[in-house]
Every structure is written in C-alpha cells, then in structure tokens.
Design a protein around this motif. Structure first.
Motif: not given
Length: 125
Positions: A91-98, A116-125
């Motif tokens: 998925a595309l992972y986002y950090c956020a502030a509250d 934030g703008q997101g960082t892509q995480v890709t997991v292969s099987s």
C-alpha cells in the motif's frame, strides 16, 4: 505543518521495513501522530498511532504484533517498524498529525489535519 515520509520500498514476505516521518514543526510533542495506508481500490486504513509523548499507542487489528510505532520528539520524527511483512501489506503509507490534544491517539483519518505525501511499500510473495 509539513510531514515527509520515507523508508518505503520493496520487501519479500516475512521481511522488514522501517518507515520514518519527519515533521517540520516548532513543537512536535503537541501532536498525536498516526500511520495510515491505502491500497489501490481500497479505503484508507488505520495502521498505528502514538500519543504526544509516546505513552499510549494503538494499532490496527491487521498489523497487531507485527508493526510497532514509536517517536523521537528530539528529532521531530515518528517511526513505523514493520516486521513479518505480508503481500497484503502492500500500500501507500501515510503519516499524519493530530493537534487536538486528545489523550488517546485516534484511529480515524478525519481526526488528523495534516498529512504527508505517502511512501510506497510493496511486499512480494
């Protein structure tokens, strides 16, 4: 508030990645911080959150026992350590502030005003 996420990439199933999110703010400890993710065609999903001084954390059911959130207020950075990665973690992972000063960090995306703008995480099987 500006948030810059990094650390994403390609990993094999069972592997690990560590995401970082650096915040450009004067007082980072004013913010509860969260990580969310979104896969193509799916809704944004709560991953983990941490309170302003790190005393309280929460995580989504799908990542409990595998992912750990932490923060270093001296470095204005929040981390997400991801172990035991699965292909469904892709998925595309986002950090956020509250900034609402709630004692318990929220799992709701609507509680977070800054993203934030997101960082892509890709997991292969």
């Amino acid at each position: 508030v500006q948030l810059q996420a990094s650390g994403g990439g390609l990993a094999q199933a069972g592997g690990s990645l560590r995401l970082s999110c650096a915040a450009s703010v004067r007082t980072f400890s004013m913010y509860n911080m969260g990580w969310f993710r979104q896969a193509p065609g799916k809704e944004r999903e709560f991953v983990a959150a941490i309170s302003r001084f790190g005393g309280t954390t929460d995580s989504g059911d799908s990542v409990k026992g595998r992912f750990t959130i932490s923060r270093d207020n001296a470095k204005n950075t929040v981390y997400l350590q991801m172990n035991g990665l699965k292909p469904e973690d892709t998925a595309l992972y986002y950090c956020a502030a509250d900034s609402t000063f709630t004692a318990r960090p929220s799992a709701r995306p609507s509680a977070y005003a800054y993203w934030g703008q997101g960082t892509q995480v890709t997991v292969s099987s």
